[in-house]
Design an enzyme around this catalytic site. Structure first.
Site, mmCIF file in Angstrom:
data_model
loop_
_atom_site.group_PDB
_atom_site.id
_atom_site.type_symbol
_atom_site.label_atom_id
_atom_site.label_comp_id
_atom_site.label_asym_id
_atom_site.label_seq_id
_atom_site.Cartn_x
_atom_site.Cartn_y
_atom_site.Cartn_z
ATOM 1 N N SER A 154 0.833 -1.182 0.000
ATOM 2 C CA SER A 154 0.000 0.000 0.000
ATOM 3 C C SER A 154 0.888 1.260 0.000
ATOM 4 O O SER A 154 1.821 1.324 -0.789
ATOM 5 C CB SER A 154 -0.913 -0.066 1.232
ATOM 6 O OG SER A 154 -2.037 0.735 1.081
ATOM 7 N N ASP A 355 -8.112 -5.531 -5.826
ATOM 8 C CA ASP A 355 -7.758 -4.403 -4.973
ATOM 9 C C ASP A 355 -8.041 -3.093 -5.691
ATOM 10 O O ASP A 355 -7.473 -2.830 -6.751
ATOM 11 C CB ASP A 355 -6.262 -4.518 -4.658
ATOM 12 C CG ASP A 355 -5.743 -3.341 -3.867
ATOM 13 O OD1 ASP A 355 -6.569 -2.544 -3.362
ATOM 14 O OD2 ASP A 355 -4.513 -3.220 -3.736
ATOM 15 N N HIS A 380 -5.812 -6.674 -1.532
ATOM 16 C CA HIS A 380 -4.797 -5.713 -1.122
ATOM 17 C C HIS A 380 -3.552 -6.403 -0.552
ATOM 18 O O HIS A 380 -3.626 -7.068 0.470
ATOM 19 C CB HIS A 380 -5.428 -4.790 -0.083
ATOM 20 C CG HIS A 380 -4.771 -3.445 0.003
ATOM 21 N ND1 HIS A 380 -4.466 -2.687 -1.099
ATOM 22 C CD2 HIS A 380 -4.361 -2.726 1.063
ATOM 23 C CE1 HIS A 380 -3.900 -1.555 -0.717
ATOM 24 N NE2 HIS A 380 -3.827 -1.550 0.589
#
Ligand SMILES: *[C@@H]1O[C@H](CO)[C@@H](O)[C@H](O)[C@H]1NC(C)=O
Ligand SMILES: *[C@@H]1O[C@H](CO)[C@@H](O)[C@H](O)[C@H]1NC(C)=O
Length: 419
Positions: A154, A355, A380
């Site tokens: 991320s 994601d 994710h």
């Protein structure tokens, strides 16, 4: 939806009573401002170390570039590094991002005004990481010639990628999972994100998508007068009573966040039983609102959100109201190159197609050494989690490829330096 909530709770209990990784906690004295001589202050940056697998005679260093949250949470949820450290004889380090967890430059005052909060930038965070590694290379006997491989998911994945781009002499390669480095103005169309969230829900139930899509107008209709507002306050057991349209707007914004994060939770949950929903929700991309301006917009037709165009002015105003700072939307692309990253090397970008952040990810092979791995069934940064019997084949393959690149980077570093 009920079964889902139940399963998520069960899964979180599993994690809670499941494995835990062992590490030692240290602190490193960092400059608050790496880039000028005006502010002489320093702060203590937390980092975690595990050397159980380390070959202290030049074994590599696996370095997690901490993102927006408590670093112990990332240590618990980045099983991939722990899983593969033994076969690489690697030292494991997790470094906390400034302004998160206990690494607060000005303690309680850190977020009170810009003169304290203004050092929350990715450039400062990367400089922290570079200093920390340079220090450890000297402080740890045997680390002088260690190759350093950065990992992150991320925003941490963005940092891992940028770390390699900006400090190629400090870090020899990076695994950047679900890193939306292209989710910036003029680079990625703002509507894509909402469409992926909606598609994730549609995989579960198209009815559910319709319900959510219609809910926005329903909320408006119900809250048109005070009676309605009171009713909704009671029906949804809201902590703060709805009094004005501004309150209603806040509830809608909150719902938008919930659906977005649920898309990640739902999808992760499909393939990943050991998941802690609260932490995942906390992982909400708060980031630094000044430079990480990531445009999102919704049309309510191709997605199920309330129609709303991207409104930079509103974003900027909100940022100012919350933090007393105006954002600089073109800063990150300017510093890190946006799409133009062909000069970079030794980075693997991995992207799960479930994601929503993949819409801002690097989805093509930039060069021989800056590659993109697409994980069709991936949520994710699933590839950074520990291996699990339920993993889809695409995630297993992604991890094998990532390991192959890591080996290559370590070998070429060794041969270049004749170690
Ligand atoms: C923050 O303030 C509280 C109460 O005033 C105090 O107990 C705590 O130690 C402070 N924490 C830091 C990091 O300064
Ligand atoms: C990039 O190259 C790798 C081979 O190293 C391949 O497995 C992968 O599918 C390629 N990615 C894309 C997006 O074509």
């Amino acid at each position: 939806m009920k079964w889902l909530v139940l399963q998520v709770i069960l899964a979180s209990l599993l994690l809670h009573f499941g494995y835990a990784y062992k590490y030692e906690t240290y602190f490193y004295k960092q400059k608050v401002d790496h880039f000028s001589f005006v502010d002489p202050d320093s702060y203590s940056q937390r980092y975690l170390i595990n050397d159980e697998s380390w070959d202290s005679d030049g074994g590599p260093i696996f370095f997690y570039a901490g993102n927006e949250g408590d670093i112990t949470w990332f240590a618990e949820n980045t099983g991939f590094m722990w899983d593969i450290a033994p076969e690489f004889n690697a030292l494991i380090i997790f470094a906390e991002h400034r302004y998160y967890g206990v690494s607060l430059p000005y303690g309680n005052k850190s977020f009170t005004e810009p003169k304290y909060s203004g050092y929350l930038t990715s450039e400062q965070a990367l400089a922290d990481f570079a200093e920390l590694i340079s220090y450890l290379r000297i402080a740890l006997p045997g680390a002088k010639n260690s190759a350093v491989i950065a990992f992150g998911g991320s925003y941490g994945g963005m940092l891992a990628a940028w770390f390699r781009m900006k400090y190629p002499h400090v870090v020899q390669g990076s695994i950047a999972a679900s890193a939306p480095i292209l989710q910036f103005i003029d680079i990625t169309p703002c509507e894509k994100f909402g469409q992926v969230v909606t598609a994730d829900f549609a995989r579960e139930s198209s009815q559910c998508v319709e319900v959510i899509r219609n809910s926005w107008a329903a909320i408006d209709a119900v809250t048109a007068d005070e009676v309605g507002m009171n009713w909704l306050t009671g029906a949804w057991k809201l902590c703060q009573p709805l009094k004005t349209q501004k309150d209603v707007q806040k509830v809608k914004e909150y719902l938008t966040d919930v659906w977005t994060n649920l898309a990640m939770v739902v999808c992760t949950h499909l393939t990943e039983p050991t998941l802690e929903p609260k932490a995942l929700l906390e992982e909400l991309f708060a980031g630094a609102c000044t430079e990480m301006v990531m445009p999102m917009c919704y049309d309510g037709v191709k997605d199920f959100f309330e129609p709303s165009p991207w409104d930079f002015k509103a974003y900027a105003t909100k940022c100012y109201e919350s933090w007393n700072i105006y954002p600089r939307p073109l800063m990150a692309p300017m510093i890190y190159g946006g799409k133009d990253i062909s000069a970079a090397s030794n980075i693997v970008f991995s992207n799960g197609l479930l994601d929503p952040w993949s819409t801002g990810g690097v989805m093509w092979n930039v060069s021989d050494s800056v590659v993109s791995i697409i994980i069709p069934e991936g949520a994710h940064h699933l590839d950074l989690r520990s291996s699990n019997p339920d993993d889809p084949q695409s995630v297993i393959d992604a991890r094998i490829l990532e390991k192959k690149y890591i080996s290559t980077w370590i070998e070429s570093y060794k041969s270049e330096n004749e170690i």
